[in-house]
Design an enzyme around this catalytic site. Structure first.
Site, PDB file in Angstrom:
ATOM      1  N   GLU A 242     -67.725 -93.344 -47.926  1.00 29.63           N
ATOM      2  CA  GLU A 242     -66.745 -92.507 -47.222  1.00 29.63           C
ATOM      3  C   GLU A 242     -65.384 -93.204 -47.146  1.00 29.63           C
ATOM      4  O   GLU A 242     -64.348 -92.595 -47.409  1.00 29.63           O
ATOM      5  CB  GLU A 242     -67.288 -92.183 -45.822  1.00 29.63           C
ATOM      6  CG  GLU A 242     -66.536 -91.054 -45.174  1.00 29.63           C
ATOM      7  CD  GLU A 242     -67.213 -90.523 -43.914  1.00 29.63           C
ATOM      8  OE1 GLU A 242     -68.299 -89.941 -44.017  1.00 29.63           O
ATOM      9  OE2 GLU A 242     -66.635 -90.700 -42.832  1.00 29.63           O
ATOM     10  N   ARG A 268     -31.506 -80.577 -51.249  1.00 25.29           N
ATOM     11  CA  ARG A 268     -30.798 -80.337 -49.983  1.00 25.29           C
ATOM     12  C   ARG A 268     -29.460 -81.101 -49.983  1.00 25.29           C
ATOM     13  O   ARG A 268     -29.438 -82.334 -50.167  1.00 25.29           O
ATOM     14  CB  ARG A 268     -31.679 -80.809 -48.819  1.00 25.29           C
ATOM     15  CG  ARG A 268     -31.005 -80.840 -47.469  1.00 25.29           C
ATOM     16  CD  ARG A 268     -30.724 -79.460 -46.941  1.00 25.29           C
ATOM     17  NE  ARG A 268     -30.215 -79.515 -45.580  1.00 25.29           N
ATOM     18  CZ  ARG A 268     -29.576 -78.506 -44.999  1.00 25.29           C
ATOM     19  NH1 ARG A 268     -29.359 -77.367 -45.656  1.00 25.29           N
ATOM     20  NH2 ARG A 268     -29.164 -78.615 -43.747  1.00 25.29           N
ATOM     21  N   GLN A 279     -28.468 -93.797 -49.102  1.00 29.68           N
ATOM     22  CA  GLN A 279     -29.436 -94.896 -49.257  1.00 29.68           C
ATOM     23  C   GLN A 279     -30.550 -94.835 -48.187  1.00 29.68           C
ATOM     24  O   GLN A 279     -31.700 -95.141 -48.473  1.00 29.68           O
ATOM     25  CB  GLN A 279     -28.705 -96.229 -49.178  1.00 29.68           C
ATOM     26  CG  GLN A 279     -29.511 -97.359 -49.756  1.00 29.68           C
ATOM     27  CD  GLN A 279     -28.732 -98.649 -49.727  1.00 29.68           C
ATOM     28  OE1 GLN A 279     -28.362 -99.138 -48.654  1.00 29.68           O
ATOM     29  NE2 GLN A 279     -28.473 -99.211 -50.883  1.00 29.68           N
TER      30      GLN A 279
END
Ligand SMILES: Cc1cc2nc3c(=O)[nH]c(=O)nc-3n(C[C@H](O)[C@H](O)[C@H](O)COP(=O)(O)OP(=O)(O)OC[C@H]3O[C@@H](n4cnc5c(N)ncnc54)[C@H](O)[C@@H]3O)c2cc1C
Length: 389
Positions: A242, A268, A279
């Site tokens: 798991e 955008r 940056q």
């Protein structure tokens, strides 16, 4: 060392991504047990629900590395991370224990339907009073002739509202520590086994979860998995699967969210240019990439260990820690980089909610750190040398 997948594995990943995008839905619909089972059966036909089960029992017979690659592709293609989580919990916490510890009769009885997608499995160890301290669980299994009588209750059991088979842990020697637990395989509908109402969770909403109650539930001794007293060992083994392969679904989901975040940062525009040109934004995205890539390397290293038959429990613990912490941070970053759009219920916000539980299930991250610390010789007790000082 080779970091590339062979052509066959690469093709399988592409196939799983295409299938998941086309057939598994986007996770926005309200939970519908019938639709859940329909999608489960489709995943079964693709060989996903029985990926690591040997072909002789109806599975795909994949090794751990290839299974991880498949799970990563599932997480990438399926925006319903809850569904991907349910499939992985079924396979690694319930089906693999039957595969690895079942008798021939048990394997023939359970594995074909569990691998093919006809049947769904749940694994139940956690109890209201025994979460991280799983060995102190209170569900009792008392031997009566050729059977055991189980009494107690389990909580947070993934898949229990839809499960056909339960892999349950109960105490055969209460207070017996590691050797006090025994694993049982119990069919749904067995008198005395009932399932509570489905929880409404903030994350992994597509994964049904409930409590399980055992009241004088009679289970034949032939349905003990492994031997009496071997439950904790079986549980540890399933947790290695798991903590490795289940968490691969998160790698895929992280890659999906990272890809769309990069796209958003390119498109955008603010202050007359794409926000990715700032940056502070681009460095945040590079940090997300570094965390994802590091977590991926650790997870595949753990998968290699599983394939080599290693009994190392540290590599899976480190993989679980790295993937879940990277997932939560990546979810936070993806929300932040979308501005207000990030909190309007889109992909980033959904992923963040799906990422939060990953620090809790499969043993909390604090417990993983305890285990790693113990392996480093930081067990808490003072060494004899120190005590002598
Ligand atoms: C989405 C999801 C799916 C799950 N599915 C299943 C399932 O299918 N089957 C199942 O049996 N269980 C399942 N669980 C339950 C899960 O295994 C438990 O939630 C987990 O083991 C933690 O137990 P707890 O929630 O009782 O927390 P607790 O054990 O009460 O822990 C609370 C907090 O205390 C910390 N803590 C506890 N002990 C220590 C310690 N010694 N050192 C440091 N910190 C400590 C924990 O890290 C945690 O932060 C699921 C949980 C989630 C969230």
């Amino acid at each position: 060392m080779n970091f590339d997948f062979d052509t066959e594995t690469a093709e399988m990943r592409d196939m799983v991504v295409r299938f998941a995008r086309r057939d598994l839905g986007d996770g926005t619909a309200a939970h519908d047990p019938e639709d859940f089972r329909r999608r489960w059966q489709l995943a079964g036909k693709q060989g996903i629900t029985g990926a690591s089960v040997p072909a002789a029992y109806g599975g795909s017979g994949l090794d751990a590395v290839t299974t991880a690659a498949l799970m990563e592709a599932l997480g990438y293609g399926c925006p319903d991370q809850g569904f991907a989580f349910s499939v992985a919990a079924h396979l690694f916490a319930a089906v693999m224990p039957i595969t690895e510890f079942g008798t021939e009769e048990q394997k023939q009885r359970w594995l074909p339907s569990l691998a093919s997608g006809e049947a769904i499995a749940a694994h139940a160890i956690t109890e209201p009073e025994a979460g991280s301290d799983a060995l102190s669980l209170r569900t009792r299994a008392e031997r009566k002739g050729d059977a055991y009588v189980l009494n107690g209750s389990k909580c947070f059991t993934t898949n229990s509202p839809v499960a056909d088979v339960f892999v349950l842990q109960a105490a055969t020697s209460p207070g017996g520590g590691f050797f006090g637990l025994t694993t049982f395989v119990v069919a749904a509908g067995t008198p005395g086994l009932t399932v509570g109402p489905r929880y409404d969770k903030v994350g992994l909403r597509g994964s049904p979860m409930a409590d399980v109650y055992l009241t004088d539930c009679v289970v034949p001794a032939a349905d003990v998995l492994g031997e009496e007293g071997s439950g904790a060992g079986i549980f540890s083994s399933s947790m290695k699967w798991e903590r490795t392969c289940l968490f691969a679904t998160y790698l895929g989901a992280m890659q999906r969210v990272l890809d769309s975040t990069v796209e958003h940062a390119r498109e955008r525009e603010q202050f007359g240019r794409p926000i990715g040109g700032f940056q502070a934004v681009s460095h945040r995205i590079v940090d997300m990439t570094v965390r994802l890539e590091s977590a991926r390397l650790m997870l595949y290293k753990a998968a290699c260990g599983l394939d080599a038959g290693s009994d190392d429990e540290i590599a899976p613990a480190l993989a679980k820690l790295a993937v879940s912490e990277a997932a939560v941070q990546l979810g936070l970053d993806a929300v932040q980089l979308r501005g207000a759009l990030g909190i309007l219920g889109g992909e980033a916000e959904t992923f963040l909610r799906d990422a939060l539980p990953s620090r809790i299930f499969s043993g909390t991250n604090e417990i993983q750190k305890n285990n790693v610390a113990r392996a480093l010789g930081l067990g808490g007790r003072r060494s004899r040398k120190l005590r002598q000082r």
